[in-house]
Enzyme design. Sequence first.
Site, PDB file in Angstrom:
ATOM      1  N   ASP A 131       2.621  -3.120  -3.945  1.00 36.63           N
ATOM      2  CA  ASP A 131       1.649  -4.007  -4.602  1.00 36.63           C
ATOM      3  C   ASP A 131       0.500  -3.252  -5.254  1.00 36.63           C
ATOM      4  O   ASP A 131      -0.181  -3.773  -6.126  1.00 36.63           O
ATOM      5  CB  ASP A 131       1.132  -5.079  -3.622  1.00 36.63           C
ATOM      6  CG  ASP A 131       0.496  -4.491  -2.374  1.00 36.63           C
ATOM      7  OD1 ASP A 131       0.563  -3.265  -2.177  1.00 36.63           O
ATOM      8  OD2 ASP A 131      -0.077  -5.261  -1.585  1.00 36.63           O
ATOM      9  N   GLN A 132       0.290  -1.985  -4.826  1.00 33.09           N
ATOM     10  CA  GLN A 132      -0.718  -1.123  -5.458  1.00 33.09           C
ATOM     11  C   GLN A 132      -0.569   0.262  -4.859  1.00 33.09           C
ATOM     12  O   GLN A 132       0.300   0.481  -4.024  1.00 33.09           O
ATOM     13  CB  GLN A 132      -2.128  -1.653  -5.218  1.00 33.09           C
ATOM     14  CG  GLN A 132      -2.620  -1.562  -3.782  1.00 33.09           C
ATOM     15  CD  GLN A 132      -2.654  -2.901  -3.083  1.00 33.09           C
ATOM     16  OE1 GLN A 132      -2.927  -3.910  -3.695  1.00 33.09           O
ATOM     17  NE2 GLN A 132      -2.362  -2.893  -1.813  1.00 33.09           N
TER      18      GLN A 132
ATOM     19  N   ASP B 177       0.809  -1.241   0.000  1.00 34.02           N
ATOM     20  CA  ASP B 177       0.000   0.000   0.000  1.00 34.02           C
ATOM     21  C   ASP B 177       0.838   1.285   0.000  1.00 34.02           C
ATOM     22  O   ASP B 177       0.312   2.348   0.338  1.00 34.02           O
ATOM     23  CB  ASP B 177      -0.945   0.064   1.226  1.00 34.02           C
ATOM     24  CG  ASP B 177      -2.099  -0.923   1.150  1.00 34.02           C
ATOM     25  OD1 ASP B 177      -2.142  -1.708   0.185  1.00 34.02           O
ATOM     26  OD2 ASP B 177      -2.942  -0.919   2.050  1.00 34.02           O
TER      27      ASP B 177
ATOM     28  N   HIS C 202      -0.241 -13.827   1.498  1.00 29.60           N
ATOM     29  CA  HIS C 202      -1.596 -13.428   1.084  1.00 29.60           C
ATOM     30  C   HIS C 202      -2.114 -14.142  -0.156  1.00 29.60           C
ATOM     31  O   HIS C 202      -2.960 -13.623  -0.880  1.00 29.60           O
ATOM     32  CB  HIS C 202      -1.667 -11.897   0.880  1.00 29.60           C
ATOM     33  CG  HIS C 202      -3.006 -11.331   1.264  1.00 29.60           C
ATOM     34  ND1 HIS C 202      -3.362 -10.022   1.094  1.00 29.60           N
ATOM     35  CD2 HIS C 202      -4.111 -11.934   1.792  1.00 29.60           C
ATOM     36  CE1 HIS C 202      -4.600  -9.822   1.509  1.00 29.60           C
ATOM     37  NE2 HIS C 202      -5.071 -10.966   1.940  1.00 29.60           N
TER      38      HIS C 202
ATOM     39  N   CYS D 142      -4.287  -6.244  -3.104  1.00 30.86           N
ATOM     40  CA  CYS D 142      -3.166  -7.113  -2.695  1.00 30.86           C
ATOM     41  C   CYS D 142      -3.163  -8.496  -3.344  1.00 30.86           C
ATOM     42  O   CYS D 142      -2.223  -8.851  -4.051  1.00 30.86           O
ATOM     43  CB  CYS D 142      -3.169  -7.338  -1.185  1.00 30.86           C
ATOM     44  SG  CYS D 142      -3.128  -5.843  -0.221  1.00 30.86           S
TER      45      CYS D 142
END
Length: 580
Positions: free
Chosen positions: A343-344, A37, A137, A76
Amino acid sequence: MSKSRTMRRLLLLLLGLWEAQSRAPSRPNFVLIVADDLGIGDPGCYGNKTLRTPNIDRLAEEGVKLTQHLAASPLCTPSRAAFMTGRYPVRSGMASQTRIGVFLFSASSGGLPNTEVTFARLLKDQGYATALIGKWHLGTHCHNNTDFCHHPSSHGFDYFHGLPVTNLRDCKPGAGSVFTQAVRVLVLAPLQALALALVTLGALRWLGLLPVPGVVFLVLLLLAAALLGLLLCFLHFFRPLNCFLMRGRAVSQQPLSYDNLTQRLTADAARFIRRNAERPFLLVFSCIQVHTALYASKDFAGKSKHGAYGDAAEEMDWGVGQLLNVLEELQLTNNTLVYFTSDQGAHVEEVTPKGERHGGSNGIFKGGKGNNWEGGIRVPGLLRWPGVLPAGVEIAEPTSNMDVFPTVAKLAGSPLPEDRIIDGRDLMPLLRGETQRSEHEFLFHYCNFYLNAVRWHPPNSSSVWKAFLFTPNFAPEGANGCFPTHVCFCHGHFVTRHHPPLLFDLSRDPRERRPVTPGAEPRFWEILEAMQEAAERHARTVVPVPNQLSVGRILWKPWLQMCCSSSPGLSCQCPRGEQD
Ligand SMILES: *[C@@H]1O[C@H](CO)[C@@H](O)[C@H](O)[C@H]1NC(C)=O
Ligand SMILES: *[C@@H]1O[C@H](CO)[C@@H](O)[C@H](O)[C@H]1NC(C)=O
Ligand SMILES: *[C@@H]1O[C@H](CO)[C@@H](O)[C@H](O)[C@H]1NC(C)=O
Ligand SMILES: *[C@@H]1O[C@H](CO)[C@@H](O)[C@H](O)[C@H]1NC(C)=O
Ligand SMILES: *[C@@H]1O[C@H](CO)[C@@H](O)[C@H](O)[C@H]1NC(C)=O
């Protein structure tokens, strides 16, 4: 005289050959760092002047900085699935068709299928030592709690230490709740309905209007009690059941402790590098931060200019520095490709009940985590390999986190799997300046399972077109995210569909403020047609697969639960947390 000269020439030649050999980009080590994040507006090298990230910035100074590096998904689980496999998440079934796009329970049966090939598996087959330290995850079990079918150890990682699921506010006492709050809302509504039904039926019966048998009351009461019991259990046990650390296939700390967590994982990553200094290795350092719950150790807490978020981000940067230092100390710097990404985009809606911002900055870009506006998918992308990649170079071409897969495979000497489509492209020619163009003429941006937008970088043009088939309905009006739901959803009344698609030219309007109109752009329809054709060609290559994020596969399944079994009863805790 002439003989010794020949000898010297020969020696020099051999030396030269040896030197050329040692300089050749062959079989480097890989340290791939994935922040959670982190926004593109956070690191100093992407323009932040107040958040201190000297170590991440060092990667930009000593390597290549990508300014249009794109996560394959703004969430994610799918983004990480794409990163690991080099393929769009829809291809592996890691794209949800419901509102929930990620795994929330450690005891869910969905996960990255074993039919997928990760770059870790390819490198392991090439003799690399492989480790994933931090967050996974991507699932754990399928059928029972000893099969580990989705676990990192089943996907090519020799060593795993970290979180099988994800870090959540609910994992840290006192950090508030997001998920359990949502569940509370979900259970409270049926409870209220049941209570209302009970009262109404009671009244009707009392008035003699409806002869309701007593057994109906009993059943309703039992139902209400069960729901209430479930809710209380859920709230009470969420943390020990879902927030734990594993080392290999064993639970090592349950519930996990946040004390010095960044230090502990960083130290473990450094140990992995030291253990494998003499052989090729792959380390995926998948940071727990800066996803909420935020935490920072004593050295960082309260030190940044950006509250708990800044403290956590600066400590994460410290961790990056530690790994770079170990590489230097072991003289592995010139033989190691270091990659840094997120991841984003930053989670814009992460604001505490007290109004403190716990999400990062997406710089000038609109939106964030959970949506496909540039803020959700345009992420930091730094690659350093001294002597092989140029230093201090910036590349604005579109690239994807899926590109890591073929890049790493090729450098490690591994052929790519031939029985499947790999969506990523080898980055090396672009990074080394051998070509000026990205191989991605088109990129497809999915919101979970749904094709959301298409990006087109036409040959011989500097334009980057982006067409949205739908956009999320931001709320409240005028906000830069979906605050009531904490994250934007991808379908139904949560989105607005666009006919014709909403078109932007990112090369002129990176903030996505002014959609292109047919009046202003004579090639409007032609451009949309080319993009639609590409989307159709792409759609034909997507084969239906079992959905790993279906309701049945994301539910909590008691028989898949991992527990430190040493303490009796339901308490599910390790008797002593690990110390390292
Ligand atoms: C768990 O599942 C695996 C694979 O389905 C099976 O081989 C194994 O025997 C099962 N273990 C137990 C304890 O049931
Ligand atoms: C965290 O690390 C610091 C410094 O290394 C140490 O003094 C402290 O005891 C550690 N805290 C815990 C809870 O382990
Ligand atoms: C730097 O990062 C902090 C923390 O995310 C953020 O509040 C701030 O707005 C950022 N500054 C810029 C210029 O983006
Ligand atoms: C590493 O590579 C850089 C850049 O080519 C070079 O300047 C440096 O001397 C190399 N270091 C070692 C230890 O070979
Ligand atoms: C792009 O330019 C090259 C060389 O300038 C030319 O050969 C090619 O036909 C052009 N392609 C398109 C699609 O215009």
